[in-house]
Design an enzyme around this catalytic site. Structure first.
Site, PDB file in Angstrom:
ATOM      1  N   LYS A 108    -110.839  86.937  25.607  1.00 40.66           N
ATOM      2  CA  LYS A 108    -111.215  87.405  24.150  1.00 40.66           C
ATOM      3  C   LYS A 108    -110.171  86.800  23.441  1.00 40.66           C
ATOM      4  O   LYS A 108    -110.379  86.774  22.207  1.00 40.66           O
ATOM      5  CB  LYS A 108    -111.699  88.838  24.144  1.00 40.66           C
ATOM      6  CG  LYS A 108    -113.050  88.945  24.809  1.00 40.66           C
ATOM      7  CD  LYS A 108    -114.002  89.933  23.951  1.00 40.66           C
ATOM      8  CE  LYS A 108    -115.321  89.828  24.927  1.00 40.66           C
ATOM      9  NZ  LYS A 108    -116.233  90.998  24.393  1.00 40.66           N
ATOM     10  N   LYS A 193    -122.284  83.373  32.351  1.00 42.67           N
ATOM     11  CA  LYS A 193    -123.107  84.169  32.239  1.00 42.67           C
ATOM     12  C   LYS A 193    -123.887  84.244  30.854  1.00 42.67           C
ATOM     13  O   LYS A 193    -123.185  84.011  29.867  1.00 42.67           O
ATOM     14  CB  LYS A 193    -122.509  85.660  32.642  1.00 42.67           C
ATOM     15  CG  LYS A 193    -121.468  86.043  31.367  1.00 42.67           C
ATOM     16  CD  LYS A 193    -121.546  87.531  31.489  1.00 42.67           C
ATOM     17  CE  LYS A 193    -120.694  88.093  30.183  1.00 42.67           C
ATOM     18  NZ  LYS A 193    -121.214  89.529  30.064  1.00 42.67           N
ATOM     19  N   LYS A 196    -124.025  87.985  25.036  1.00 39.66           N
ATOM     20  CA  LYS A 196    -124.246  88.246  23.463  1.00 39.66           C
ATOM     21  C   LYS A 196    -123.526  87.343  22.638  1.00 39.66           C
ATOM     22  O   LYS A 196    -124.040  86.862  21.586  1.00 39.66           O
ATOM     23  CB  LYS A 196    -123.911  89.557  23.079  1.00 39.66           C
ATOM     24  CG  LYS A 196    -124.643  90.762  23.578  1.00 39.66           C
ATOM     25  CD  LYS A 196    -124.214  92.151  23.286  1.00 39.66           C
ATOM     26  CE  LYS A 196    -124.965  92.968  23.995  1.00 39.66           C
ATOM     27  NZ  LYS A 196    -124.114  94.540  23.733  1.00 39.66           N
TER      28      LYS A 196
HETATM   29  P1  ATP Z   1    -120.512  89.993  25.481  1.00 38.17           P
HETATM   30  O1  ATP Z   1    -120.645  88.912  26.641  1.00 38.17           O
HETATM   31  O2  ATP Z   1    -120.317  89.562  24.290  1.00 38.17           O
HETATM   32  O3  ATP Z   1    -119.151  90.652  26.047  1.00 38.17           O
HETATM   33  P2  ATP Z   1    -122.542  91.598  27.029  1.00 38.17           P
HETATM   34  O4  ATP Z   1    -123.731  90.508  26.704  1.00 38.17           O
HETATM   35  O5  ATP Z   1    -121.792  91.329  28.172  1.00 38.17           O
HETATM   36  O6  ATP Z   1    -121.335  91.164  25.874  1.00 38.17           O
HETATM   37  P3  ATP Z   1    -122.256  94.197  26.921  1.00 38.17           P
HETATM   38  O7  ATP Z   1    -122.351  95.274  26.051  1.00 38.17           O
HETATM   39  O8  ATP Z   1    -120.806  93.964  27.363  1.00 38.17           O
HETATM   40  O9  ATP Z   1    -122.915  92.943  26.553  1.00 38.17           O
HETATM   41  O10 ATP Z   1    -122.741  94.677  28.276  1.00 38.17           O
HETATM   42  C1  ATP Z   1    -123.714  95.527  28.481  1.00 38.17           C
HETATM   43  C2  ATP Z   1    -123.984  95.645  30.172  1.00 38.17           C
HETATM   44  O11 ATP Z   1    -124.960  94.442  30.626  1.00 38.17           O
HETATM   45  C3  ATP Z   1    -123.000  96.028  30.983  1.00 38.17           C
HETATM   46  O12 ATP Z   1    -123.303  96.741  32.130  1.00 38.17           O
HETATM   47  C4  ATP Z   1    -122.655  94.514  31.498  1.00 38.17           C
HETATM   48  O13 ATP Z   1    -122.141  94.236  32.817  1.00 38.17           O
HETATM   49  C5  ATP Z   1    -124.243  93.862  31.765  1.00 38.17           C
HETATM   50  N1  ATP Z   1    -124.461  92.176  31.553  1.00 38.17           N
HETATM   51  C6  ATP Z   1    -123.952  91.610  30.261  1.00 38.17           C
HETATM   52  N2  ATP Z   1    -124.322  90.468  30.676  1.00 38.17           N
HETATM   53  C7  ATP Z   1    -124.913  90.310  31.753  1.00 38.17           C
HETATM   54  C8  ATP Z   1    -125.378  89.294  32.608  1.00 38.17           C
HETATM   55  N3  ATP Z   1    -125.637  87.906  32.170  1.00 38.17           N
HETATM   56  N4  ATP Z   1    -126.014  89.532  33.836  1.00 38.17           N
HETATM   57  C9  ATP Z   1    -126.189  90.790  34.483  1.00 38.17           C
HETATM   58  N5  ATP Z   1    -125.525  91.753  33.608  1.00 38.17           N
HETATM   59  C10 ATP Z   1    -124.861  91.570  32.440  1.00 38.17           C
END
Ligand code: ATP
Ligand code: LTN
Length: 331
Positions: A108, A193, A196
């Protein structure tokens, strides 16, 4: 059990299949706490009005996927001030070196540089450790990307216990198995992955995407040039795009990805069926979400009830931690 999610961006299939769907099952088996981590959201610039709106949206989505406020404890992190206070005690347990090794911090700050990063982005995993330790959680269901933060939480709990005497339960991460939602990949960039904060929205299927958008995104998903016999097979290293689609269809229909692969010889039909299955998977969630947004009282009541319950547990743990380090109780 405890887990958390940031009220930022838009929820996507990775969040649902990697985390939220498991939470809905877990709530019936464990004493469960689910926290909308609004303090964590402040680690990067946020518009205040948007943070308020997203926090409610997040609560409504958690209810829409199936969390039941009469079964689990659903609350906003900032409603329970013990989180910020325990975070301080844990900051005085953590070292600069171990926080600097956190991959998320490195990623980040890669673009803007460390100098401009908020201190909160650096201490982010310590606040996360506080979230977990306050509830004596021994099970923390998260996606694979959170593995390192969970290791840090375990290290901090163990060190604190050694230094000051038994205070915290040392938690364990509960991560879905590979191929079963641990890491859903971006449809446009299947080696990254689904996130968001992805650069292009085309690779991310949002929980609130209308059916046409889901169909379009899946149809345009990047597969690969190898279209010969046996090209539809589950092999995440050699065929990340196709394997991701097989995993998604498998998760939507309750099958293992390799089992799904046996039904297909071409990418086209695999994409059509994956899109249709995802539309069906999300339909009831979307319907409940729109019902809930029409009645904001439901989420407000759930959050109020959740904050009371969470506070009653967190305050006992914090008192224990304060006593361990030598802080005097208020006369
Ligand atoms: P960012 O990518 O902006 O950090 P994020 O999409 O990872 O955000 P979070 O709020 O950080 O969202 O994650 C919420 C939950 O979703 C966490 O338990 C995280 O491990 C899970 N998660 C996020 N993206 C994935 C993915 N692509 N596959 C599986 N689990 C995920
Ligand atoms: N860092 C997590 C969100 C999070 C969390 C938690 C997860 C904050 N506190 C406690 C599990 C337990 C993320 O970015 N997904």
């Amino acid at each position: 059990m405890l887990s958390g999610i940031q009220p930022t961006g838009d929820f996507h299939l990775g969040n649902y299949l990697g985390a939220l769907r498991g939470w809905v099952e877990d709530q019936h088996e464990h004493d469960s706490y689910f926290c909308v981590v609004d303090l964590h959201a402040l680690t990067i610039p946020r518009d205040p009005a948007e943070l308020r709106a997203k926090s409610m949206e997040c609560a409504n989505l958690l209810l829409a996927v199936g969390l039941d406020p009469d079964v689990c404890t659903l609350f906003l992190q900032s409603h329970v001030p013990e989180h910020a206070e325990l975070s301080w005690l844990l900051e005085c347990t953590a070292s600069m070196g171990e926080l600097r090794r956190m991959t998320q911090f490195k990623e980040k700050t890669a673009r803007g540089g460390e100098e401009a990063a908020r201190v909160g982005l650096f201490t982010y995993p310590v606040l996360q450790a506080a979230d977990i330790l306050l509830y004596d959680a021994d099970r923390v269901p998260v996606g694979d990307d959170q593995r390192q933060h969970l290791e840090l939480t375990r290290d901090l709990a163990t060190r604190f216990n050694q230094r000051y005497g038994e205070t915290f339960v040392v938690p364990a991460a509960a991560i879905p198995a590979a191929g079963r939602g641990a890491r859903i990949m971006d449809l446009q960039q299947p080696t990254a992955k689904m996130s968001k904060s992805a650069e292009s929205p085309q690779g991310v299927v949002l929980l609130l995407d209308p059916p046409e958008a889901i169909e379009r995104k899946v149809k345009r998903a990047v597969t690969d040039a190898d279209t010969g016999t046996g090209s539809v097979r589950y092999d995440p290293a050699a065929k990340p795009g196709v394997s991701n689609l097989l995993e998604l269809l498998g998760l939507a229909t309750g099958r293992a990805p390799a089992q799904v692969a046996a039904d297909y010889s071409q990418y086209g039909p695999l994409k059509v069926d994956t899109a249709a299955a995802l539309v069906e998977l999300l339909r009831p969630i979307q319907q409940r979400y729109w019902e809930l947004t029409a009645d904001p009282g439901v989420a407000e009541k759930a959050l109020e009830q959740g904050a009371d319950k969470a506070h009653s547990v967190a305050s006992v743990t914090l008192r224990r931690a304060r006593h361990s380090v030598g802080l005097l109780p208020r006369p």
